[in-house]
Motif scaffolding. Structure first.
Motif, short mmCIF file in Angstrom:
data_model
loop_
_atom_site.label_atom_id
_atom_site.label_comp_id
_atom_site.label_asym_id
_atom_site.label_seq_id
_atom_site.Cartn_x
_atom_site.Cartn_y
_atom_site.Cartn_z
N ASN A 26 53.83 10.22 57.12
CA ASN A 26 54.53 11.92 57.38
C ASN A 26 52.86 12.90 57.59
O ASN A 26 53.28 13.72 58.32
CB ASN A 26 55.26 12.39 56.71
N ASN A 27 52.46 12.68 55.89
CA ASN A 27 51.34 13.11 55.89
C ASN A 27 50.19 12.88 56.92
O ASN A 27 49.03 13.42 57.53
CB ASN A 27 50.90 12.95 54.87
N TYR A 28 50.40 11.87 57.95
CA TYR A 28 49.12 10.90 59.07
C TYR A 28 49.41 12.20 60.24
O TYR A 28 48.97 12.15 61.14
CB TYR A 28 48.83 9.97 58.76
N SER A 29 51.62 11.16 59.85
CA SER A 29 51.51 11.84 61.79
C SER A 29 52.96 11.94 62.16
O SER A 29 53.55 9.99 61.50
CB SER A 29 50.98 10.41 63.49
N LYS A 30 53.79 12.85 62.54
CA LYS A 30 55.46 12.99 62.34
C LYS A 30 55.83 11.81 63.21
O LYS A 30 56.77 11.80 62.96
CB LYS A 30 55.31 14.69 62.29
N LYS A 31 54.89 12.33 64.58
CA LYS A 31 55.16 11.11 65.26
C LYS A 31 55.67 10.01 64.88
O LYS A 31 56.60 8.99 65.38
CB LYS A 31 54.47 11.43 66.97
N VAL A 32 54.40 8.70 64.53
CA VAL A 32 54.78 7.34 64.37
C VAL A 32 55.85 7.33 62.75
O VAL A 32 56.93 6.95 62.81
CB VAL A 32 53.33 7.55 63.33
N ALA A 33 55.55 8.93 61.64
CA ALA A 33 57.04 8.78 60.96
C ALA A 33 58.63 8.11 61.83
O ALA A 33 59.03 7.72 61.04
CB ALA A 33 56.49 9.42 59.69
N GLU A 34 58.66 9.29 62.37
CA GLU A 34 59.69 9.46 63.32
C GLU A 34 59.98 8.29 64.33
O GLU A 34 61.43 8.23 63.92
CB GLU A 34 59.53 10.51 64.72
N TYR A 35 58.85 7.87 64.68
CA TYR A 35 59.42 6.14 65.37
C TYR A 35 59.99 4.99 64.32
O TYR A 35 60.68 4.97 64.08
CB TYR A 35 58.35 6.04 66.32
N LEU A 36 59.19 5.00 63.42
CA LEU A 36 59.97 4.07 62.13
C LEU A 36 61.04 4.46 61.19
O LEU A 36 61.40 3.18 60.95
CB LEU A 36 58.34 3.73 61.33
N HIS A 37 61.28 5.60 61.56
CA HIS A 37 62.00 6.23 60.78
C HIS A 37 63.47 5.60 61.76
O HIS A 37 64.40 5.35 61.56
CB HIS A 37 62.38 7.30 60.86
N ASN A 38 63.37 6.21 62.41
CA ASN A 38 64.56 6.06 63.96
C ASN A 38 64.33 4.88 65.00
O ASN A 38 65.19 4.49 65.15
CB ASN A 38 64.43 7.57 64.46
N LYS B 167 64.74 -2.35 62.72
CA LYS B 167 63.41 -1.78 62.56
C LYS B 167 62.00 -2.52 62.30
O LYS B 167 62.53 -3.68 61.84
CB LYS B 167 63.61 -1.58 60.36
N PRO B 168 60.66 -2.12 62.62
CA PRO B 168 60.29 -3.05 63.21
C PRO B 168 58.71 -2.80 61.68
O PRO B 168 57.89 -3.52 61.60
CB PRO B 168 58.64 -2.45 63.95
N PHE B 169 59.95 -3.42 60.36
CA PHE B 169 58.36 -3.01 59.33
C PHE B 169 59.98 -3.98 58.15
O PHE B 169 60.95 -3.50 58.63
CB PHE B 169 57.89 -2.02 59.00
N SER B 170 58.96 -4.65 57.23
CA SER B 170 59.44 -4.63 56.11
C SER B 170 59.15 -3.95 54.64
O SER B 170 58.00 -3.92 54.91
CB SER B 170 60.36 -5.36 55.61
#
Length: 272
Positions: free
Chosen positions: A37-49, A55-58
């Motif tokens: 979120n501190n870097y990019s809310k767009k990236v955070a939103e994509y990863l969260h939702n 989910k594309p991460f663990s």
């Protein structure tokens, strides 16, 4: 479709003493999204939702410690610890590394559970840490052998959700079902799932497992951890065995089962 997988390790240092639930995975999940979120809310939103059910991460829990009898990890002030991030979708890797690089360079005080930490290092080159590795989806498939024996080591409790209910039995159809769903979501190499019905007929050939309760803030999850082996019989064709061995190797990156973005289901394939 992006075809690279990557696993890297974040090293941190605590600024005060803290107590984390379970293996610390829930707190690390919160830290992960604070950095993004501190870097990019767009990236955070994509990863969260995301746009994908999977989910594309663990995320691992704290790698150096296990919960005490009360189900919590205690970190003292000034203590160093680390956790692992695994990325299943290549296009996300530059942003995630940039986000953590920014927090590291700015020496930003970040929240971990009920305390504050600083990031100290990012280990992303193979050889720096056992949990640091990268590969390509096609490479995993090409290099997989049609071995009859597949053994896993589960480093953190593993569980499954079936129609809203929790399942802690290490069924082959659950383990490989979890893996093939994630593989098909991100690899660009879709495996036909029809043969996986055969997995209902195989059982562990040997195992050394124990059940364990993982504490989260508002609930608890029971999972199994330890070593588990399956043997594939003649009912599986050579290509089917190759697919199952590919998925076993993929487990290092994807995790297995429920709550893999909060430290559960961290597993590796053990080759003998």
């Amino acid at each position: 479709m992006y075809n690279m997988l990557s696993s890297f390790v974040i090293e941190l240092e605590t600024l005060e003493a803290m107590v984390l639930n379970g293996y610390g995975g829930e707190a690390i999940h919160g830290l992960f999204f604070e950095v993004l979120n501190n870097y990019s809310k767009k990236v955070a939103e994509y990863l969260h939702n995301g746009s994908n059910r999977q989910k594309p991460f663990s995320l691992s829990g704290i790698l150096e410690k296990k919960p005490k009898t009360e189900g919590k990890i205690i970190l003292e002030s000034g203590e160093k610890a680390s956790f692992r991030i695994s990325i299943l979708e290549e296009k996300l890797l530059p942003d995630i590394l940039a986000a953590f690089g920014k927090a590291l360079n700015l020496k930003t005080s970040l929240t971990l559970g009920n305390g504050k930490i600083l990031l100290k290092n990012i280990h992303y080159k193979e050889g720096q840490n056992l949990w640091v590795r990268s590969s390509l989806y096609p490479k995993l498939f090409e290099e997989a052998q049609p071995d009859d024996k597949i053994q896993f080591k589960f480093f953190s409790p593993t569980s499954f959700r079936i129609r809203g209910n929790q399942c802690t039995l290490p069924g082959a159809y659950l383990i490989f079902g979890s893996l093939i769903d994630r593989w098909n979501s991100f690899s660009g190499i879709t495996f036909d799932k029809s043969f996986t019905e055969k997995l209902h007929t195989i059982y562990p050939s040997q195992f050394k497992l124990k059940s364990e309760i993982v504490n989260f803030s508002n609930y608890k999850v029971i999972g199994f951890k330890g070593v588990l082996e399956y043997r594939l019989g003649k009912e599986f064709a050579r290509k089917e065995k190759k697919i199952l061995n590919t998925l076993a190797d993929f487990a290092f990156y994807s995790g297995i089962g429920y709550k893999t973005t909060m430290g559960m289901g961290q597993a590796v394939r053990v080759k003998q």
